[in-house]
Scaffold this motif. Sequence first.
Motif, PDB file in Angstrom:
ATOM      1  N   LEU A   3     -67.442  46.095 -79.643  1.00  0.00           N
ATOM      2  CA  LEU A   3     -66.364  45.611 -78.777  1.00  0.00           C
ATOM      3  C   LEU A   3     -65.642  44.379 -79.316  1.00  0.00           C
ATOM      4  CD1 LEU A   3     -68.042  46.107 -75.279  1.00  0.00           C
ATOM      5  CD2 LEU A   3     -66.338  47.545 -76.390  1.00  0.00           C
ATOM      6  N   LEU A   4     -66.314  43.543 -80.109  1.00  0.00           N
ATOM      7  CA  LEU A   4     -65.625  42.364 -80.637  1.00  0.00           C
ATOM      8  C   LEU A   4     -64.457  42.743 -81.549  1.00  0.00           C
ATOM      9  CD1 LEU A   4     -65.344  39.316 -80.897  1.00  0.00           C
ATOM     10  CD2 LEU A   4     -67.048  39.366 -82.733  1.00  0.00           C
ATOM     11  N   PRO A   5     -64.643  43.656 -82.515  1.00  0.00           N
ATOM     12  CA  PRO A   5     -63.485  44.056 -83.330  1.00  0.00           C
ATOM     13  C   PRO A   5     -62.359  44.669 -82.495  1.00  0.00           C
ATOM     14  CG  PRO A   5     -65.528  44.772 -84.367  1.00  0.00           C
ATOM     15  CD  PRO A   5     -65.884  44.290 -83.001  1.00  0.00           C
ATOM     16  N   ILE A   6     -62.729  45.462 -81.479  1.00  0.00           N
ATOM     17  CA  ILE A   6     -61.704  46.058 -80.614  1.00  0.00           C
ATOM     18  C   ILE A   6     -60.931  44.970 -79.878  1.00  0.00           C
ATOM     19  CG2 ILE A   6     -61.338  47.517 -78.584  1.00  0.00           C
ATOM     20  CD1 ILE A   6     -63.726  49.188 -79.468  1.00  0.00           C
ATOM     21  N   GLU A   7     -61.657  43.953 -79.406  1.00  0.00           N
ATOM     22  CA  GLU A   7     -60.998  42.857 -78.693  1.00  0.00           C
ATOM     23  C   GLU A   7     -60.098  42.054 -79.629  1.00  0.00           C
ATOM     24  OE1 GLU A   7     -59.698  40.060 -76.037  1.00  0.00           O
ATOM     25  OE2 GLU A   7     -60.620  42.014 -75.678  1.00  0.00           O
ATOM     26  N   VAL A   8     -60.558  41.804 -80.847  1.00  0.00           N
ATOM     27  CA  VAL A   8     -59.754  41.042 -81.809  1.00  0.00           C
ATOM     28  C   VAL A   8     -58.464  41.788 -82.139  1.00  0.00           C
ATOM     29  CG1 VAL A   8     -59.677  40.170 -84.178  1.00  0.00           C
ATOM     30  CG2 VAL A   8     -61.727  39.825 -82.790  1.00  0.00           C
ATOM     31  N   ILE A   9     -58.570  43.109 -82.292  1.00  0.00           N
ATOM     32  CA  ILE A   9     -57.400  43.911 -82.669  1.00  0.00           C
ATOM     33  C   ILE A   9     -56.451  44.120 -81.491  1.00  0.00           C
ATOM     34  CG2 ILE A   9     -56.655  46.199 -83.455  1.00  0.00           C
ATOM     35  CD1 ILE A   9     -59.320  46.321 -85.039  1.00  0.00           C
ATOM     36  N   SER A  10     -57.019  44.464 -80.335  1.00  0.00           N
ATOM     37  CA  SER A  10     -56.173  44.873 -79.205  1.00  0.00           C
ATOM     38  C   SER A  10     -56.055  43.828 -78.102  1.00  0.00           C
ATOM     39  CB  SER A  10     -56.723  46.166 -78.595  1.00  0.00           C
ATOM     40  OG  SER A  10     -57.997  45.933 -77.997  1.00  0.00           O
ATOM     41  N   GLY A  11     -57.074  42.967 -77.972  1.00  0.00           N
ATOM     42  CA  GLY A  11     -57.070  42.007 -76.871  1.00  0.00           C
ATOM     43  C   GLY A  11     -57.187  42.670 -75.512  1.00  0.00           C
ATOM     44  N   TYR A  12     -57.924  43.797 -75.457  1.00  0.00           N
ATOM     45  CA  TYR A  12     -57.946  44.572 -74.213  1.00  0.00           C
ATOM     46  C   TYR A  12     -58.594  43.803 -73.064  1.00  0.00           C
ATOM     47  CZ  TYR A  12     -62.921  45.877 -74.020  1.00  0.00           C
ATOM     48  OH  TYR A  12     -64.285  45.852 -73.884  1.00  0.00           O
ATOM     49  N   LEU A  13     -59.639  43.029 -73.337  1.00  0.00           N
ATOM     50  CA  LEU A  13     -60.272  42.253 -72.270  1.00  0.00           C
ATOM     51  C   LEU A  13     -59.324  41.179 -71.741  1.00  0.00           C
ATOM     52  CD1 LEU A  13     -63.921  41.734 -73.612  1.00  0.00           C
ATOM     53  CD2 LEU A  13     -63.240  43.059 -71.613  1.00  0.00           C
ATOM     54  N   PHE A  14     -58.644  40.517 -72.649  1.00  0.00           N
ATOM     55  CA  PHE A  14     -57.717  39.457 -72.251  1.00  0.00           C
ATOM     56  C   PHE A  14     -56.581  40.022 -71.397  1.00  0.00           C
ATOM     57  CE2 PHE A  14     -53.751  37.142 -73.047  1.00  0.00           C
ATOM     58  CZ  PHE A  14     -54.105  35.878 -72.609  1.00  0.00           C
ATOM     59  N   HIS A  15     -55.963  41.099 -71.861  1.00  0.00           N
ATOM     60  CA  HIS A  15     -54.809  41.657 -71.142  1.00  0.00           C
ATOM     61  C   HIS A  15     -55.230  42.310 -69.825  1.00  0.00           C
ATOM     62  CE1 HIS A  15     -52.143  40.727 -74.419  1.00  0.00           C
ATOM     63  NE2 HIS A  15     -52.854  41.436 -75.275  1.00  0.00           N
ATOM     64  N   LEU A  16     -56.377  42.988 -69.819  1.00  0.00           N
ATOM     65  CA  LEU A  16     -56.849  43.628 -68.590  1.00  0.00           C
ATOM     66  C   LEU A  16     -57.146  42.592 -67.515  1.00  0.00           C
ATOM     67  CD1 LEU A  16     -57.929  46.061 -66.964  1.00  0.00           C
ATOM     68  CD2 LEU A  16     -60.129  45.750 -68.129  1.00  0.00           C
ATOM     69  N   HIS A  68     -56.814  30.510 -61.736  1.00  0.00           N
ATOM     70  CA  HIS A  68     -56.357  31.712 -62.439  1.00  0.00           C
ATOM     71  C   HIS A  68     -56.908  31.768 -63.862  1.00  0.00           C
ATOM     72  CE1 HIS A  68     -53.518  28.608 -63.665  1.00  0.00           C
ATOM     73  NE2 HIS A  68     -53.147  29.369 -64.679  1.00  0.00           N
ATOM     74  N   LEU A  69     -57.146  30.609 -64.471  1.00  0.00           N
ATOM     75  CA  LEU A  69     -57.730  30.576 -65.816  1.00  0.00           C
ATOM     76  C   LEU A  69     -59.239  30.809 -65.766  1.00  0.00           C
ATOM     77  CD1 LEU A  69     -55.834  27.483 -67.299  1.00  0.00           C
ATOM     78  CD2 LEU A  69     -55.423  29.893 -67.825  1.00  0.00           C
ATOM     79  N   THR A  70     -59.902  30.115 -64.859  1.00  0.00           N
ATOM     80  CA  THR A  70     -61.361  30.225 -64.790  1.00  0.00           C
ATOM     81  C   THR A  70     -61.797  31.623 -64.353  1.00  0.00           C
ATOM     82  OG1 THR A  70     -61.354  29.358 -62.523  1.00  0.00           O
ATOM     83  CG2 THR A  70     -61.626  27.774 -64.310  1.00  0.00           C
ATOM     84  N   LEU A  71     -61.064  32.207 -63.409  1.00  0.00           N
ATOM     85  CA  LEU A  71     -61.424  33.549 -62.950  1.00  0.00           C
ATOM     86  C   LEU A  71     -61.198  34.579 -64.053  1.00  0.00           C
ATOM     87  CD1 LEU A  71     -62.437  35.303 -60.652  1.00  0.00           C
ATOM     88  CD2 LEU A  71     -60.075  35.554 -59.862  1.00  0.00           C
ATOM     89  N   GLN A  72     -60.179  34.382 -64.856  1.00  0.00           N
ATOM     90  CA  GLN A  72     -59.943  35.319 -65.955  1.00  0.00           C
ATOM     91  C   GLN A  72     -61.102  35.294 -66.949  1.00  0.00           C
ATOM     92  OE1 GLN A  72     -56.263  34.783 -68.126  1.00  0.00           O
ATOM     93  NE2 GLN A  72     -56.642  36.554 -69.450  1.00  0.00           N
ATOM     94  N   VAL A  73     -61.617  34.105 -67.243  1.00  0.00           N
ATOM     95  CA  VAL A  73     -62.769  33.996 -68.145  1.00  0.00           C
ATOM     96  C   VAL A  73     -63.980  34.721 -67.554  1.00  0.00           C
ATOM     97  CG1 VAL A  73     -64.404  32.402 -69.217  1.00  0.00           C
ATOM     98  CG2 VAL A  73     -61.975  31.826 -69.150  1.00  0.00           C
TER      99      VAL A  73
END
Length: 526
Positions: A153-166, A380-385
Amino acid sequence: MIFVTELSTTKRTKLLISIFVKTVVLLVFVYFFICALGFLTDAFQLLGGEANAKIFKENEVLSNPVAGLMIGILATALIQSSSTTISIVIALAGSKTIPVRETIPMIMGSNIGTTVTNTIVSLAQAGSREEFRKAFGGATIHDVFNWMCVIVLLPIEVISGYLFHLTKAIVDSLDISGSSKTKRDLLKTITKPFIRLFVQIDKTALKCKAIHVNGTSRTVLKRWCGKVWTSSNADPCFPKNITGDSRCKNLFALSDLNDEEAGLILTIAALLLIVLCLFVVVKLLNSLFKGTMASIIKRFINADFPGKFGWLTGYVAILIGAGMTMIIQSSSVFTSTLTPLVGVGIVSMERMFPLTIGSNIGTTVTGILAALAVSESQVHLTLQVALCHLFFNLSGTVLFYPIPFLRKIPIYLAKSLGNTTAQYRWFAIVYLVGMFFLLPAAFFALSQGGPVVFMAVGIPFLTVLVIVILVNILQVKAPQCLPKQLRTWNFLPNWLHSLEPYDRVISKILCMKCCRNQGHKDNFKI
């Protein structure tokens, strides 16, 4: 084992009294075991507070995802608490010290670092090779699963940022406000009175050390429990005018020891208490759950639902693991309590795995509650983390558990580690130090050389590792698919494919050759 109904009234009464007394003593030592884990967590926070603060302040370093991952592992392994690491990361994100996207690798690393507690607990059963084999396997199944999740999942996150955007999309769609103070922690409510007789940790000091460039005048060892006067800018990180009337009433607060000295003493005491408690708990479990009773309990805990509903059993275990961890708000305590049960054979590895996955999910609730307990401008920042932590664990579960073949991989690897440590017990220490400290430190140092250096070393290393794992699997499952020379590793020098040469050297150093020869006669099968 004789059934109670077959005994005379006198013997039946004595047996029931014996069971009652043993159960009470068992619960008492389980309580002290949980308290000992709390002491160990506090001790590592005292020892590692300053070091972790320096790590978290390196913003430029954290922009490297591999470095962030390794920092998460090291920090959590040092302070023995993923909840504390996540809380610090949430505080850093809320104060905009670190961007949310850069906290995600650290969150992944905290998942790995928190499993060190299980491994330490399993060492207490090293006296029995059979119990140690099962206990170490049960402990490391958590490590293996978390590493597998990170590797994918780390490479996927680095490439796509799916966790961040979701998570950003979810937070943006919610109408949220901060200052939620509804956090409940059943476990600490029960254990805190006893732990506070000896030590208290200043959580604010940990966050202050991470946020402030020049540190803080507060110590991690909490010495003052009353109202503290602060400096003119009302910054709680720099208190002043503290009077003796507000001194905390615990053993270490009344001493003149600094954080490191108190942490060292507390670490030794906590480890001794853990060993003592586990020794008594294992003996009592073996006494209570033997013969027919043991068979009944094992069948009940490890049984699957009947018929067509058998496939649901693992998912129910995941829910139970998540629910129990939500209640006690500590995945380390939950899985560490299960580890000796795996060692004595009450809980199987196959049942331990879904319970561990559920514990991973349940522990994210602590972060979510901590994220909500901030000002409205930061929530909004803390909840996203916090949601990144939740969806990372959910992603790992969806990725590896539903498919039976993938589900077997962490169980197989954990059993292999258990078999290895049963035969070469020193390997447990090598694994503990290497996996949680030396390996993360090496990768962290390597990542500082830049992407070219990291890829030049990392890609060949990972390629060889993947090839070795695949060949090992094929050697066991389908040797006919391999060339004759690759069906065994005998073509390599012995020191490259066996621990036997190292065992001989270590055994000579430790004068344990006789014990080793006796141990090699055992048959280790799961």
